[in-house]
Design a protein around this motif. Structure first.
Motif, PDB file in Angstrom:
ATOM      1  N   ASP A  39       0.826  -1.215   0.000  1.00 22.06           N
ATOM      2  CA  ASP A  39       0.000   0.000   0.000  1.00 22.06           C
ATOM      3  C   ASP A  39       0.857   1.261   0.000  1.00 22.06           C
ATOM      4  OD1 ASP A  39      -2.394  -1.409  -0.091  1.00 22.06           O
ATOM      5  OD2 ASP A  39      -2.640  -1.407   2.093  1.00 22.06           O
ATOM      6  N   ALA A  40       1.935   1.254   0.779  1.00 25.88           N
ATOM      7  CA  ALA A  40       2.833   2.412   0.833  1.00 25.88           C
ATOM      8  C   ALA A  40       3.507   2.640  -0.521  1.00 25.88           C
ATOM      9  CB  ALA A  40       3.872   2.232   1.930  1.00 25.88           C
ATOM     10  N   GLU A  41       3.904   1.559  -1.183  1.00 31.16           N
ATOM     11  CA  GLU A  41       4.537   1.690  -2.497  1.00 31.16           C
ATOM     12  C   GLU A  41       3.548   2.242  -3.518  1.00 31.16           C
ATOM     13  OE1 GLU A  41       7.676   1.491  -5.332  1.00 31.16           O
ATOM     14  OE2 GLU A  41       7.559   1.686  -3.163  1.00 31.16           O
ATOM     15  N   LEU A  42       2.303   1.792  -3.475  1.00 32.57           N
ATOM     16  CA  LEU A  42       1.281   2.340  -4.377  1.00 32.57           C
ATOM     17  C   LEU A  42       1.057   3.822  -4.114  1.00 32.57           C
ATOM     18  CD1 LEU A  42      -1.271  -0.598  -4.522  1.00 32.57           C
ATOM     19  CD2 LEU A  42      -0.059   0.418  -6.467  1.00 32.57           C
ATOM     20  N   ASP A  43       0.981   4.212  -2.857  1.00 33.48           N
ATOM     21  CA  ASP A  43       0.809   5.632  -2.524  1.00 33.48           C
ATOM     22  C   ASP A  43       1.987   6.456  -3.045  1.00 33.48           C
ATOM     23  OD1 ASP A  43      -1.577   5.043  -1.244  1.00 33.48           O
ATOM     24  OD2 ASP A  43      -0.702   5.093   0.786  1.00 33.48           O
ATOM     25  N   ARG A  44       3.194   5.945  -2.861  1.00 33.95           N
ATOM     26  CA  ARG A  44       4.391   6.648  -3.326  1.00 33.95           C
ATOM     27  C   ARG A  44       4.378   6.810  -4.839  1.00 33.95           C
ATOM     28  NH1 ARG A  44       8.944   6.088  -5.726  1.00 33.95           N
ATOM     29  NH2 ARG A  44       8.760   3.853  -6.101  1.00 33.95           N
ATOM     30  N   LEU A  45       4.008   5.740  -5.544  1.00 31.56           N
ATOM     31  CA  LEU A  45       3.989   5.785  -7.008  1.00 31.56           C
ATOM     32  C   LEU A  45       2.914   6.734  -7.532  1.00 31.56           C
ATOM     33  CD1 LEU A  45       4.633   2.021  -7.752  1.00 31.56           C
ATOM     34  CD2 LEU A  45       6.150   3.930  -8.365  1.00 31.56           C
ATOM     35  N   HIS A  46       1.743   6.749  -6.890  1.00 33.97           N
ATOM     36  CA  HIS A  46       0.686   7.681  -7.301  1.00 33.97           C
ATOM     37  C   HIS A  46       1.155   9.122  -7.115  1.00 33.97           C
ATOM     38  CE1 HIS A  46      -2.570   5.022  -8.403  1.00 33.97           C
ATOM     39  NE2 HIS A  46      -2.382   4.308  -7.300  1.00 33.97           N
ATOM     40  N   ALA A  47       1.816   9.413  -6.013  1.00 35.84           N
ATOM     41  CA  ALA A  47       2.326  10.768  -5.766  1.00 35.84           C
ATOM     42  C   ALA A  47       3.416  11.121  -6.777  1.00 35.84           C
ATOM     43  CB  ALA A  47       2.870  10.868  -4.344  1.00 35.84           C
ATOM     44  N   GLU A  48       4.287  10.178  -7.071  1.00 35.38           N
ATOM     45  CA  GLU A  48       5.352  10.422  -8.048  1.00 35.38           C
ATOM     46  C   GLU A  48       4.752  10.680  -9.429  1.00 35.38           C
ATOM     47  OE1 GLU A  48       9.484   8.287  -9.615  1.00 35.38           O
ATOM     48  OE2 GLU A  48       8.314   7.337  -8.034  1.00 35.38           O
ATOM     49  N   HIS A  49       3.743   9.888  -9.797  1.00 36.56           N
ATOM     50  CA  HIS A  49       3.080  10.048 -11.093  1.00 36.56           C
ATOM     51  C   HIS A  49       2.463  11.439 -11.223  1.00 36.56           C
ATOM     52  CE1 HIS A  49      -0.011   9.514 -14.214  1.00 36.56           C
ATOM     53  NE2 HIS A  49       0.790   8.580 -14.699  1.00 36.56           N
ATOM     54  N   ALA A  50       1.836  11.905 -10.157  1.00 35.41           N
ATOM     55  CA  ALA A  50       1.191  13.219 -10.179  1.00 35.41           C
ATOM     56  C   ALA A  50       2.205  14.350 -10.348  1.00 35.41           C
ATOM     57  CB  ALA A  50       0.393  13.428  -8.889  1.00 35.41           C
ATOM     58  N   GLY A  51       3.451  14.121  -9.969  1.00 38.54           N
ATOM     59  CA  GLY A  51       4.468  15.161 -10.039  1.00 38.54           C
ATOM     60  C   GLY A  51       5.136  15.307 -11.392  1.00 38.54           C
ATOM     61  N   PHE A  52       4.902  14.386 -12.326  1.00 42.37           N
ATOM     62  CA  PHE A  52       5.547  14.461 -13.640  1.00 42.37           C
ATOM     63  C   PHE A  52       4.679  15.222 -14.633  1.00 42.37           C
ATOM     64  CE2 PHE A  52       7.594  10.301 -12.314  1.00 42.37           C
ATOM     65  CZ  PHE A  52       8.825  10.876 -12.073  1.00 42.37           C
ATOM     66  N   SER A  53       5.341  15.900 -15.541  1.00 41.47           N
ATOM     67  CA  SER A  53       4.613  16.576 -16.612  1.00 41.47           C
ATOM     68  C   SER A  53       4.309  15.542 -17.699  1.00 41.47           C
ATOM     69  CB  SER A  53       5.444  17.723 -17.188  1.00 41.47           C
ATOM     70  OG  SER A  53       6.443  17.215 -18.041  1.00 41.47           O
ATOM     71  N   PRO A  54       3.313  15.799 -18.527  1.00 46.53           N
ATOM     72  CA  PRO A  54       2.992  14.864 -19.620  1.00 46.53           C
ATOM     73  C   PRO A  54       4.144  14.673 -20.600  1.00 46.53           C
ATOM     74  CG  PRO A  54       1.198  16.422 -19.294  1.00 46.53           C
ATOM     75  CD  PRO A  54       2.343  16.882 -18.430  1.00 46.53           C
ATOM     76  N   ASP A  55       5.077  15.624 -20.621  1.00 45.24           N
ATOM     77  CA  ASP A  55       6.218  15.516 -21.535  1.00 45.24           C
ATOM     78  C   ASP A  55       7.315  14.596 -20.999  1.00 45.24           C
ATOM     79  OD1 ASP A  55       4.986  17.290 -23.279  1.00 45.24           O
ATOM     80  OD2 ASP A  55       5.909  19.033 -22.304  1.00 45.24           O
ATOM     81  N   ASP A  56       7.261  14.235 -19.743  1.00 49.46           N
ATOM     82  CA  ASP A  56       8.295  13.385 -19.140  1.00 49.46           C
ATOM     83  C   ASP A  56       7.942  11.913 -19.375  1.00 49.46           C
ATOM     84  OD1 ASP A  56      10.432  12.412 -17.764  1.00 49.46           O
ATOM     85  OD2 ASP A  56       9.964  13.440 -15.879  1.00 49.46           O
ATOM     86  N   LYS A  57       7.979  11.524 -20.640  1.00 53.57           N
ATOM     87  CA  LYS A  57       7.499  10.205 -21.052  1.00 53.57           C
ATOM     88  C   LYS A  57       8.288   9.052 -20.438  1.00 53.57           C
ATOM     89  CE  LYS A  57       5.397  11.782 -25.307  1.00 53.57           C
ATOM     90  NZ  LYS A  57       4.023  11.681 -24.955  1.00 53.57           N
ATOM     91  N   ALA A  58       9.588   9.221 -20.279  1.00 48.50           N
ATOM     92  CA  ALA A  58      10.399   8.129 -19.734  1.00 48.50           C
ATOM     93  C   ALA A  58      10.000   7.816 -18.299  1.00 48.50           C
ATOM     94  CB  ALA A  58      11.886   8.482 -19.800  1.00 48.50           C
ATOM     95  N   ASN A  59       9.892   8.842 -17.481  1.00 47.09           N
ATOM     96  CA  ASN A  59       9.519   8.613 -16.082  1.00 47.09           C
ATOM     97  C   ASN A  59       8.071   8.169 -15.951  1.00 47.09           C
ATOM     98  OD1 ASN A  59      11.926   9.013 -14.616  1.00 47.09           O
ATOM     99  ND2 ASN A  59      11.752  11.217 -14.934  1.00 47.09           N
ATOM    100  N   LEU A  60       7.180   8.729 -16.764  1.00 47.26           N
ATOM    101  CA  LEU A  60       5.781   8.301 -16.725  1.00 47.26           C
ATOM    102  C   LEU A  60       5.645   6.830 -17.114  1.00 47.26           C
ATOM    103  CD1 LEU A  60       3.891  11.397 -18.181  1.00 47.26           C
ATOM    104  CD2 LEU A  60       3.718  10.466 -15.856  1.00 47.26           C
TER     105      LEU A  60
END
Length: 149
Positions: A39-60
């Motif tokens: 659950d903690a890893e999912l929360d971390r990943l959701h927060a990380e996903h929200a922080g990327f711009s749509p142009d950051d395709k590699a990280n997304l």
């Protein structure tokens, strides 16, 4: 057709095809602590996903792949509570003494929460699966069980 006229993937397009992380064929047994880690890893990943711009395709692409993996693992998780007693089973903490060295203590846990450096072994690891260990019988020439809990 000449290769000069074939369209190659550019920049971000190559990242959209990251292969999924392999999922174990074994049942996804987890301890209550292991479920909290997922659950903690999912929360971390959701927060990380929200922080990327749509142009950051590699990280997304990387985060989306990891979200697919951890969501699948969360959906298939089967929490196993440790039953009382001193027999070795999933969730047990076992201390063994080897003929060639000092005592070792480890806990038998789910695959995603296993970290041998921290004293946890996956229940599918050879040492944790060993029939004699699971039944609490260790041949004396190899190891000796000191305690279980």
């Amino acid at each position: 057709m000449s290769i000069a006229f074939v369209r190659e993937k550019e920049g971000g397009e190559a990242f959209e095809d990251l292969p999924d992380r392999p999922v174990s064929p074994h049942p996804n047994f987890v301890t209550p602590e292991g479920l909290a880690l997922i659950d903690a890893e999912l929360d971390r990943l959701h927060a990380e996903h929200a922080g990327f711009s749509p142009d950051d395709k590699a990280n997304l692409a990387r985060v989306n792949r990891d979200l697919r993996y951890w969501t699948a693992r969360r959906n298939s998780a089967q929490v196993v509570d440790q039953p009382p007693g001193d027999t070795v089973h999933f969730g047990s903490t076992v201390t063994i003494a080897r003929d060639d060295g000092p005592e070792q203590t480890f806990r038998i846990v789910g695959e995603d929460e296993a970290d041998p450096a921290k004293g946890t072994l996956a229940y599918v690891a050879p040492l944790a699966r060993e029939r004699d260990l699971i039944e609490g019988r260790i041949p004396p020439q190899r190891t000796e069980t000191i305690s279980t809990s």
